[in-house]
Each structure stands twice: as structure tokens, then as C-alpha cells.
Design an enzyme around this catalytic site. Sequence first.
Site, PDB file in Angstrom:
ATOM      1  CG  ASP A  35      -1.543  -0.916   1.743  1.00 23.82           C
ATOM      2  OD1 ASP A  35      -1.074  -1.674   2.861  1.00 23.82           O
ATOM      3  OD2 ASP A  35      -2.455  -1.307   1.056  1.00 23.82           O
ATOM      4  CE  LYS A  57      -7.850  -0.265   0.006  1.00 28.44           C
ATOM      5  NZ  LYS A  57      -8.274  -0.858   1.300  1.00 28.44           N
ATOM      6  CG  MET A 171      -8.139   6.225   9.381  1.00 34.27           C
ATOM      7  SD  MET A 171      -9.146   4.851   9.090  1.00 34.27           S
ATOM      8  CE  MET A 171      -9.228   3.904  10.421  1.00 34.27           C
TER       9      MET A 171
HETATM   10  N1  SAH Z   1      -2.926  -0.655  10.206  1.00 29.00           N
HETATM   11  C1  SAH Z   1      -2.530   0.729  10.476  1.00 29.00           C
HETATM   12  C2  SAH Z   1      -3.630   1.663  10.458  1.00 29.00           C
HETATM   13  C3  SAH Z   1      -4.339   1.796   8.925  1.00 29.00           C
HETATM   14  S1  SAH Z   1      -5.485   3.089   9.057  1.00 29.00           S
HETATM   15  C4  SAH Z   1      -1.789   0.720  11.646  1.00 29.00           C
HETATM   16  O1  SAH Z   1      -1.837  -0.097  12.362  1.00 29.00           O
HETATM   17  O2  SAH Z   1      -1.169   1.787  12.000  1.00 29.00           O
HETATM   18  C5  SAH Z   1      -4.830   4.577   8.535  1.00 29.00           C
HETATM   19  C6  SAH Z   1      -4.509   5.451   9.617  1.00 29.00           C
HETATM   20  O3  SAH Z   1      -3.395   4.899  10.452  1.00 29.00           O
HETATM   21  C7  SAH Z   1      -4.125   6.713   9.306  1.00 29.00           C
HETATM   22  O4  SAH Z   1      -5.451   7.387   9.022  1.00 29.00           O
HETATM   23  C8  SAH Z   1      -3.618   7.491  10.350  1.00 29.00           C
HETATM   24  O5  SAH Z   1      -4.566   7.716  11.439  1.00 29.00           O
HETATM   25  C9  SAH Z   1      -2.911   6.243  10.924  1.00 29.00           C
HETATM   26  N2  SAH Z   1      -1.431   6.164  10.529  1.00 29.00           N
HETATM   27  C10 SAH Z   1      -0.826   5.489   9.607  1.00 29.00           C
HETATM   28  N3  SAH Z   1       0.438   6.045   9.476  1.00 29.00           N
HETATM   29  C11 SAH Z   1       0.899   6.993  10.244  1.00 29.00           C
HETATM   30  C12 SAH Z   1       1.654   7.815  10.618  1.00 29.00           C
HETATM   31  N4  SAH Z   1       2.959   7.534   9.865  1.00 29.00           N
HETATM   32  N5  SAH Z   1       1.606   8.933  11.138  1.00 29.00           N
HETATM   33  C13 SAH Z   1       0.443   9.161  11.872  1.00 29.00           C
HETATM   34  N6  SAH Z   1      -0.596   8.087  11.599  1.00 29.00           N
HETATM   35  C14 SAH Z   1      -0.609   7.222  10.797  1.00 29.00           C
END
Ligand code: SAH
Length: 508
Positions: A35, A57, A171
Site C-alpha cells: 500500500d 488506496k 484516521m
Molecule cells: N494498520 C495501520 C492503520 C491503518 S488505518 C496501523 O496499524 O497503524 C490508517 C490510519 O493510520 C491513518 O489515517 C492514521 O490515522 C494512521 N497512521 C498510519 N500511519 C501513520 C503515521 N505515519 N503517522 C500518523 N498516523 C498514521
Amino acid sequence: MAGKVYLVGAGPGNAGLLTLRGAEVLARAETVVYDRLAAPELLALAPEAARRIYVGKSPEGHTLEQDEINALLVSEGRAGRTVVRLKGGDPFVFGRGGEEALALREAGIEFEVVPGVTAGLAGPAFAGIPVTHRGVSSAVALVTGHEEPGKAESDLDYAALARIGTVVFYMGVAQIGEIARRLMKEGRAGETPVAIIERATTARQRTVRATLATAAERVRTEKVQAPAVTVVGEVAALGERLAWVERQPLWGRTILVTRTREQASDLVRQLRDLGARVLELPTIAIEPLPQDELAGAIEDLAEFDWLAFTSANAVDLFFKCLTDGGSDARALAGRRVAAIGPATAARLAEHGIRADLEPEEAVAESLAAALLEAGVGGGTRVLLPRAAEARDVLVETLRQEGALVEEIAVYRTVVPAAVDEASLEALRAGEVDLVTLTSSSTARHFVSLIQSRGGEELLARIKGQLKFASIGPITSNTATELGLTVAVESAEHTVPALVETIRRWAGK
Ligand code: SAH
């Protein structure tokens, strides 16, 4: 035979946060499905021949629907491949990894889940916020701030959330106003500290501090962008006292290291230790030449007074030839050995040989002077296994003094066939702050690599805007002649000195 699908957590964006198990399975992946959120550098850990399929996405348009991704994983697994499905953060935390696993189970495809470092915990950690803290918070909830679109009423039990010490929202930074309003309505105080961490763990991490009452306004005025996580709770206030990433000397800097992959590790490690995001762009591949001449010289080794090495590669190839011929380090008994610099000396030490001589500066001129001072002169026999394109100054200086130098080209340096896409992408996106050059050939190869793989336009931009850090005056000259801008030059011709110079350049 059916393959196996690994659902691997790629971590929140900082390549260093992949697990060991994740790295291990990536290294033997035949297909990598990834992704947008995964650190692009991670793709370089997969074999060159692996298929890399992007299914990321974007908020604007879906590249692949979830059921198409599921179908892709199933068909790759059925085809008998080793498939790594790299997912941002942890695959089972708001990652739809559960759906993928269900599809695989239904299709009878074997899978393994490799947990990852989730953004909701890593983000706060990188912002100096312990999500639980003795006497402050003893529970943490991970919550989505963005539920399925079109849902009239939220499923979230805000009354329950309002009573949990720390609540981390993934998110939906745009929904923060609504979230704050609901929490306050259920009794959470307006002064409750809030921290919003944008692009957590990457070189562009930013923390915006607020309270429940001010969060929506702060998100607007600070123009917070996804991805971001929002921490609500008293622990968020600790971030001010415990902030640590910003204190690292090279934090927020992206540095591109150009060398052979084998040689770059020391430089890469030292820069990373100082907090830099380090990308690698191997610009040099070593191509060994036929070794008959060297084998002949090794047979007559006893006739040489000195062996001189001007690179770690030459050391490796010399010892390979020696052991291939059934001999070992004892064949060097009685010979004196010179190394051009610390890296070459260290490689000799790995083969059990301590260099008798190492000049103060790791350049050919200094090595020549040091050898002459050590008594090399009329009739002294010197064996010099080296790169085909090495400069002549060492050989000429010694010969002028009457030394009998047997110079043998044992390898050539060539531009590598493949280019690291993540590094090229970062150059295109203007994310790179500094490029290290550790020899004239890295400078030349860098330019030809960019020209052939990145195009003239990128090359022109690199010549106009990019800054380079050079290991010494000779490299700087070459770089300048090529049209590159040398912003910093190392005080000494060594990796630690180069790192120290870069640290001073960063001004911390
Ligand atoms: N599976 C992922 C989450 C996916 S949903 C996990 O465990 O982290 C996507 C959300 O994750 C984003 O909208 C944000 O809220 C968060 N996210 C992912 N990477 C991030 C980053 N580097 N900094 C801040 N938020 C992050």
C-alpha cells in the site's frame, strides 16, 4: 504446491520499525503486495526478481477494491508463490487484514500474520507520549475516527470512551471537532490535553498540541494532513517534557548514501543513529576481473617486500584468490602490508592481518609518501592489487623512486544494472536534503545513473538544487566538474569524519 501468504505489518512509515520476522519473509518473497503507507525503502528488502504490486488506496481514488486485493492474494497463493502482503502499521489494526485472512482461509491458502508496530502506539512514542503512565493513565483505547461513510449514527460508545485514560484516534483528523464535542458532552473536560501527530516516525513528523476544546481549531490553523493520529488524555501533556526525536542532530533530514551496498552499511548506521532518514542508492557494483595474474603473483608472494591495498574490495579479492589457491594468511609471513585507510585496514584485520602502515590521510598521495618514508625505494618489490580505474599517482611516485611495482587490476567498478526505486522516487519528490559522495567514482556513477534511469530533467534539477557532502578535496573536484554542488567537505578522508562534518552542517 500451494504457496503461502504472509500478512506483514510494515510499521508506521519508518523503515527501522519493521520486525525481524517481517524482514526475513520479505527477503524471500516472490510477490510483494503493498500500500501507500508502507515505508518505500522496505521494498528494497525483497529480492530484485520479486513482483511488486501496488494496491494502495489514495483518499481520492481507489486503486484496487478490497475484494480485488483479496482475490489477488488468493490467486498468487494458488500459483504456489511466497507472497508478502505488506500493510501499514499492524495488519490487524484498522488494516482490513482480518478480511484478507478470512478470504485466504476460505480459499484454503496457508497464511501467517506478522504483527507490526501500529501507528497509534508508535506515533505517541515518537512524540514522547507514553500511552500509559503510572498514576496518569492505566488504559488505552485504539479507535477509528472515521467510520463507514453514510452511517447515520456512530457505533462508538462515547460515554465509555470518555472514561478511558488515553484514547487514540486513527484516521479522520477532519472529524476531530465532532469527536471532541461528543467526548465533552459525555463529561470529558475541555482542558484535556490532545496531541495530533502527523506523519509519525517519518522525517516529516510533526506534533500539534491542543486541548479537547481547541483541537478542531488547531487542526484547521495548522493545516494538519493525513496520516495523523490523535491522542486524547492527560498523557498527551507529557509529550512536551519527553519530546526526543527532534533532539537528534540529524532528525528531519533525508540523506542519500551513494556507495556499493556492501560498503555503505557503516555510514548508513552512523547517520541513522543521529536520527536521519537514510536512503541508499548503490552507484557502484564491483565486477571482479580474471584473476590469473593475481594467482601468479600469489605463487611468488615470497619475492615481494610489500603488499599495498587501496580498497577493501581489493583485500577481499586478494584473500579469495589466496584461499582458492589452497593457501591462507600464513603466505603473507615476512611481507609488509600497507592499507590506504581505516576501512581497508579493518578488512585486512578481518582476514587476520594487521597492517604495518596506514597513512594519516586515506588518499593515494599520502600512501605513496608513507611508503617512501617506510623505506620503499630502489629495488623494493611492491604488489598492488587494485581497481582497473585507480589513479596512477601511487604507482608513478613509487616507480620514480626506483621501486618495482607490480600493479594488478583485480576488479572494475561499474554502474549497477538496477536502481533503487524508492531512492529515485525520493529524489524526484525533492525529499532528499543531502547526498553523500565517498569517492570520485561514486560522483561519476551517480550522475550517469540519474541520467540513464531518472532522465535529463531530473539530472538538471539535481545539478541545480541538490546539495552534496564530499569525503575530501579530490572527490569534491570531480563532483564540481560534473556540475554538482558540494555543500560540505569532510575534514578528514574517513567515514566518522564525514558524519561529523554532516552533523555540523545540520547545525545542531
Ligand atoms: N494498520 C495501520 C492503520 C491503518 S488505518 C496501523 O496499524 O497503524 C490508517 C490510519 O493510520 C491513518 O489515517 C492514521 O490515522 C494512521 N497512521 C498510519 N500511519 C501513520 C503515521 N505515519 N503517522 C500518523 N498516523 C498514521
